[in-house]
Write an enzyme that holds these catalytic residues in place. Structure first.
Site, PDB file in Angstrom:
ATOM      1  CB  SER A 138      -0.906  -0.482   1.048  1.00 43.47           C
ATOM      2  OG  SER A 138      -1.565   1.265   1.631  1.00 43.47           O
ATOM      3  CE1 TYR A 160      -3.586  -2.590   5.954  1.00 49.71           C
ATOM      4  CE2 TYR A 160      -3.365  -0.093   5.034  1.00 49.71           C
ATOM      5  CZ  TYR A 160      -3.586  -1.251   4.585  1.00 49.71           C
ATOM      6  OH  TYR A 160      -3.794  -1.615   3.252  1.00 49.71           O
ATOM      7  CE  LYS A 174      -1.426  -4.771   3.308  1.00 48.28           C
ATOM      8  NZ  LYS A 174      -2.065  -5.046   2.680  1.00 48.28           N
TER       9      LYS A 174
HETATM   10  P1  NAD Z   1     -11.036  -6.504   1.814  1.00 47.13           P
HETATM   11  O1  NAD Z   1     -11.264  -6.509   2.732  1.00 47.13           O
HETATM   12  O2  NAD Z   1     -11.916  -6.527   0.580  1.00 47.13           O
HETATM   13  O3  NAD Z   1     -10.449  -7.989   0.773  1.00 47.13           O
HETATM   14  C1  NAD Z   1     -10.287  -8.436   1.984  1.00 47.13           C
HETATM   15  C2  NAD Z   1     -10.531  -9.936   1.684  1.00 47.13           C
HETATM   16  O4  NAD Z   1      -9.440 -11.063   2.498  1.00 47.13           O
HETATM   17  C3  NAD Z   1     -11.659 -10.173   2.632  1.00 47.13           C
HETATM   18  O5  NAD Z   1     -12.473 -10.985   1.910  1.00 47.13           O
HETATM   19  C4  NAD Z   1     -11.313 -10.912   3.607  1.00 47.13           C
HETATM   20  O6  NAD Z   1     -12.507 -11.578   4.448  1.00 47.13           O
HETATM   21  C5  NAD Z   1      -9.594 -11.812   3.679  1.00 47.13           C
HETATM   22  N1  NAD Z   1      -9.168 -12.368   4.348  1.00 47.13           N
HETATM   23  C6  NAD Z   1      -8.854 -11.354   5.432  1.00 47.13           C
HETATM   24  N2  NAD Z   1      -7.786 -12.160   6.454  1.00 47.13           N
HETATM   25  C7  NAD Z   1      -7.792 -13.157   6.163  1.00 47.13           C
HETATM   26  C8  NAD Z   1      -7.429 -14.966   6.266  1.00 47.13           C
HETATM   27  N3  NAD Z   1      -6.727 -14.937   7.820  1.00 47.13           N
HETATM   28  N4  NAD Z   1      -7.221 -16.007   6.000  1.00 47.13           N
HETATM   29  C9  NAD Z   1      -8.239 -15.643   5.094  1.00 47.13           C
HETATM   30  N5  NAD Z   1      -9.259 -14.579   3.881  1.00 47.13           N
HETATM   31  C10 NAD Z   1      -8.491 -13.251   4.715  1.00 47.13           C
HETATM   32  O7  NAD Z   1      -9.720  -5.556   0.779  1.00 47.13           O
HETATM   33  P2  NAD Z   1      -9.041  -4.841  -0.116  1.00 47.13           P
HETATM   34  O8  NAD Z   1      -9.837  -3.290  -0.138  1.00 47.13           O
HETATM   35  O9  NAD Z   1      -9.959  -5.834  -1.040  1.00 47.13           O
HETATM   36  O10 NAD Z   1      -7.548  -4.792  -0.064  1.00 47.13           O
HETATM   37  C11 NAD Z   1      -7.082  -6.193  -0.041  1.00 47.13           C
HETATM   38  C12 NAD Z   1      -5.343  -6.185  -0.076  1.00 47.13           C
HETATM   39  O11 NAD Z   1      -5.112  -4.460  -0.640  1.00 47.13           O
HETATM   40  C13 NAD Z   1      -5.849  -6.332   1.708  1.00 47.13           C
HETATM   41  O12 NAD Z   1      -4.028  -7.272   2.279  1.00 47.13           O
HETATM   42  C14 NAD Z   1      -5.249  -4.574   1.958  1.00 47.13           C
HETATM   43  O13 NAD Z   1      -4.677  -4.165   2.764  1.00 47.13           O
HETATM   44  C15 NAD Z   1      -4.807  -4.319   0.713  1.00 47.13           C
HETATM   45  N6  NAD Z   1      -4.829  -2.737  -0.366  1.00 47.13           N
HETATM   46  C16 NAD Z   1      -5.807  -1.709   0.042  1.00 47.13           C
HETATM   47  C17 NAD Z   1      -6.234  -0.687  -0.499  1.00 47.13           C
HETATM   48  C18 NAD Z   1      -7.571  -0.247  -0.464  1.00 47.13           C
HETATM   49  O14 NAD Z   1      -7.590   0.875  -0.106  1.00 47.13           O
HETATM   50  N7  NAD Z   1      -8.363  -1.369  -0.886  1.00 47.13           N
HETATM   51  C19 NAD Z   1      -5.176  -0.205  -0.146  1.00 47.13           C
HETATM   52  C20 NAD Z   1      -3.853  -0.425  -0.315  1.00 47.13           C
HETATM   53  C21 NAD Z   1      -3.746  -1.513   0.331  1.00 47.13           C
HETATM   54  C1  UD1 Z   2      -7.096   5.487   4.124  1.00 47.18           C
HETATM   55  C2  UD1 Z   2      -6.089   5.136   5.187  1.00 47.18           C
HETATM   56  C3  UD1 Z   2      -4.802   4.582   3.936  1.00 47.18           C
HETATM   57  C4  UD1 Z   2      -5.872   3.301   3.566  1.00 47.18           C
HETATM   58  C5  UD1 Z   2      -6.582   3.915   1.928  1.00 47.18           C
HETATM   59  C6  UD1 Z   2      -7.575   3.239   1.088  1.00 47.18           C
HETATM   60  C7  UD1 Z   2      -6.025   6.564   6.678  1.00 47.18           C
HETATM   61  C8  UD1 Z   2      -5.854   7.690   7.632  1.00 47.18           C
HETATM   62  N1  UD1 Z   2      -5.329   5.939   5.496  1.00 47.18           N
HETATM   63  O1  UD1 Z   2      -6.760   6.333   2.968  1.00 47.18           O
HETATM   64  O2  UD1 Z   2      -4.135   3.552   5.469  1.00 47.18           O
HETATM   65  O3  UD1 Z   2      -4.747   2.504   2.803  1.00 47.18           O
HETATM   66  O4  UD1 Z   2      -7.165   4.416   2.824  1.00 47.18           O
HETATM   67  O5  UD1 Z   2      -7.905   2.096   2.062  1.00 47.18           O
HETATM   68  O6  UD1 Z   2      -7.135   6.344   7.021  1.00 47.18           O
HETATM   69  N2  UD1 Z   2     -12.348  11.824   3.445  1.00 47.18           N
HETATM   70  C9  UD1 Z   2     -13.235  12.761   3.877  1.00 47.18           C
HETATM   71  N3  UD1 Z   2     -14.489  12.394   4.145  1.00 47.18           N
HETATM   72  C10 UD1 Z   2     -14.964  11.518   4.134  1.00 47.18           C
HETATM   73  C11 UD1 Z   2     -13.585  10.041   3.600  1.00 47.18           C
HETATM   74  C12 UD1 Z   2     -12.660  10.164   3.560  1.00 47.18           C
HETATM   75  O7  UD1 Z   2     -13.022  14.276   3.834  1.00 47.18           O
HETATM   76  O8  UD1 Z   2     -15.851  10.532   4.859  1.00 47.18           O
HETATM   77  C13 UD1 Z   2     -11.094  13.112   2.376  1.00 47.18           C
HETATM   78  C14 UD1 Z   2     -10.193  12.049   3.482  1.00 47.18           C
HETATM   79  O9  UD1 Z   2      -9.343  13.372   4.888  1.00 47.18           O
HETATM   80  C15 UD1 Z   2      -8.665  11.826   2.701  1.00 47.18           C
HETATM   81  C16 UD1 Z   2      -8.866  12.305   0.887  1.00 47.18           C
HETATM   82  O10 UD1 Z   2     -10.645  12.388   1.416  1.00 47.18           O
HETATM   83  O11 UD1 Z   2      -7.910  13.557   2.490  1.00 47.18           O
HETATM   84  C17 UD1 Z   2      -9.233  10.305   0.710  1.00 47.18           C
HETATM   85  O12 UD1 Z   2     -10.049   9.753   1.966  1.00 47.18           O
HETATM   86  P1  UD1 Z   2     -10.093   8.147   2.216  1.00 47.18           P
HETATM   87  O13 UD1 Z   2     -10.477   7.649   1.195  1.00 47.18           O
HETATM   88  O14 UD1 Z   2     -10.146   7.531   3.246  1.00 47.18           O
HETATM   89  O15 UD1 Z   2      -7.987   7.393   1.878  1.00 47.18           O
HETATM   90  P2  UD1 Z   2      -6.800   8.062   2.307  1.00 47.18           P
HETATM   91  O16 UD1 Z   2      -7.179   8.652   3.770  1.00 47.18           O
HETATM   92  O17 UD1 Z   2      -5.836   8.502   1.001  1.00 47.18           O
END
Ligand code: NAD
Ligand code: UD1
Length: 349
Positions: A124, A148, A152
């Site tokens: 991430s 969190y 990572k």
């Molecule tokens: P998500 O929660 O929708 O998907 C994660 C999946 O992993 C879920 O289906 C959950 O049930 C499964 N899971 C969690 N722990 C588990 C375990 N111990 N064994 C088996 N399955 C398990 O999240 P996502 O948004 O799809 O994210 C996927 C990956 O990407 C995560 O590792 C997350 O940290 C990373 N990531 C997400 C974002 C984002 O904004 N969504 C940003 C950066 C990184």
């Molecule tokens: C957040 C997480 C980051 C994670 C990412 C994707 C935090 C501090 N960071 O990032 O670790 O990888 O999500 O899951 O939580 N905002 C508002 N109102 C809201 C929601 C968000 O103003 O209700 C603003 C935030 O201040 C930011 C932008 O929208 O400026 C994006 O926010 P968000 O979608 O939560 O993502 P990140 O903060 O970038």
């Protein structure tokens, strides 16, 4: 080629599975459904018309994982399983360390036992900590501001140690920026539990009337309109990044980190305004205090992935928001609209 996808029922996992299946790969999916539902797996089958084995297994269950590797030929792993909520990680850090770190160690042990050393990992942009030296390049010093993020960062370090100990490993660390949007079919999308923390699902839930108004966290940042700037990337572009990363890891050895972002940042107010245009809805909002831990600007320099993975994000903000809105309109209650979500069991022990 056959790929194990952990966390394949989740938001990014389900979109990644669709792209891998569409490109002729065979899949095995493992997910414990702790933050997802079986319906997303059904939808992946529906979108692609393809079948694959699905195991409802926790990746910390070593024997369970071993049976997955025994029963299936696996050439490489795309590892997305993990907990992802920043706020929750501050409340229950040990759950995050157990799940994300122990789970990944168990997975690596089993991969090693079965001689599978090709891995694409969900990292991430959070590993850049609170640096504001945008655009972010991969060799920016790493940091983390919450448990969190530390999982990572630690995992990236663990993978580097693993490669140093055994040069046969081939690992891509994909540093996602802000994935949003949904599949164009509107069959799969983001289905957050409870009130969303992230901006786009919050906006779409305001638009559909489930939430009253958006709270914008601060308008006094050093940005042109004072609101935070992020690098939003369409989840399908992100999913395609996994396909490209897989091509790279199966043909080489080594460990490399790649930014998966568009390279372009948008402010919160720009996102709100773009959403209003695509949906025809007005999004009421109020400006509130800054959210703890937020930074002013975070966007990528994606050149390394552009050149080395031959990958580029193609979809712009309008398309991301159109797809997010179509998903929300067609699935007002997410997968629970037609599925077994209320029966979902949380197994965070
Ligand atoms: P998500 O929660 O929708 O998907 C994660 C999946 O992993 C879920 O289906 C959950 O049930 C499964 N899971 C969690 N722990 C588990 C375990 N111990 N064994 C088996 N399955 C398990 O999240 P996502 O948004 O799809 O994210 C996927 C990956 O990407 C995560 O590792 C997350 O940290 C990373 N990531 C997400 C974002 C984002 O904004 N969504 C940003 C950066 C990184
Ligand atoms: C957040 C997480 C980051 C994670 C990412 C994707 C935090 C501090 N960071 O990032 O670790 O990888 O999500 O899951 O939580 N905002 C508002 N109102 C809201 C929601 C968000 O103003 O209700 C603003 C935030 O201040 C930011 C932008 O929208 O400026 C994006 O926010 P968000 O979608 O939560 O993502 P990140 O903060 O970038």
């Amino acid at each position: 080629m056959s790929i194990l996808v952990t966390g394949g029922a989740g938001y990014i996992g389900s979109h990644t599975c669709v792209e891998l299946l569409r490109n002729g790969l065979e899949l095995v999916i493992v997910d414990n459904l702790s933050n997802s539902s079986l319906e997303s797996i059904n939808r992946v089958r529906k979108v692609t018309g393809k079948g694959f084995p699905f195991y409802e297994i926790d990746i910390r269950d070593k024997d369970g994982l071993k049976s997955v590797f025994s029963e299936n030929k696996i050439d490489a792993v795309v590892h997305l399983a993990g907990f992802k909520s920043v706020g929750e990680s501050v409340q229950i850090p040990l759950h995050y360390y157990h799940n994300n770190i122990s789970g990944t160690l168990t997975l690596c042990d089993v991969m090693k036992t079965f001689g599978v050393k090709k891995l694409v990992f969900s990292s991430s942009a959070t590993v850049y900590g609170n640096t504001e030296s945008v655009p972010l390049v991969e060799d920016t010093p790493l940091g983390a501001t919450n448990p969190y993020g530390r999982t990572k960062w630690m995992l990236e370090e663990i993978f580097r140690d693993l490669f140093i100990s055994d040069n046969e490993w081939s690992i891509a660390l994909l540093r996602y920026f802000n994935p949003i949007g949904a599949h164009e079919s509107s069959l799969i999308g983001e289905d957050p539990n409870g009130t969303p923390n992230n901006l786009t699902p919050y906006i779409t839930q305001v638009a559909i009337g489930k939430l009253n108004k958006l709270r914008i966290f601060g308008n006094d940042y050093e940005t042109p309109d004072g609101t935070g700037i992020r690098d939003y990337i369409h989840v399908v572009d992100l999913a395609q990044g996994h396909l490209k990363a897989l091509s790279k890891v199966v043909s080489t050895t080594g460990i490399e980190a790649y930014n998966l972002g568009t390279g372009k940042g948008y402010s919160v107010l720009e996102v709100v305004s773009a959403f209003e245009k695509v949906s025809g809805k007005t999004i009421p909002y109020e400006i509130v205090e800054r959210r703890a831990g937020d930074i002013a600007k975070c966007y990528s320099d994606p050149s390394k992935a552009n050149h080395e993975l031959k990958w580029r994000a193609e979809k712009g903000l309008r398309e991301m928001l159109e797809d997010a809105w179509r998903w929300q309109e067609n699935n007002p209650n997410g997968y629970a609209t037609v599925n077994n979500k209320p029966l979902q069991i949380f197994t965070r022990s």
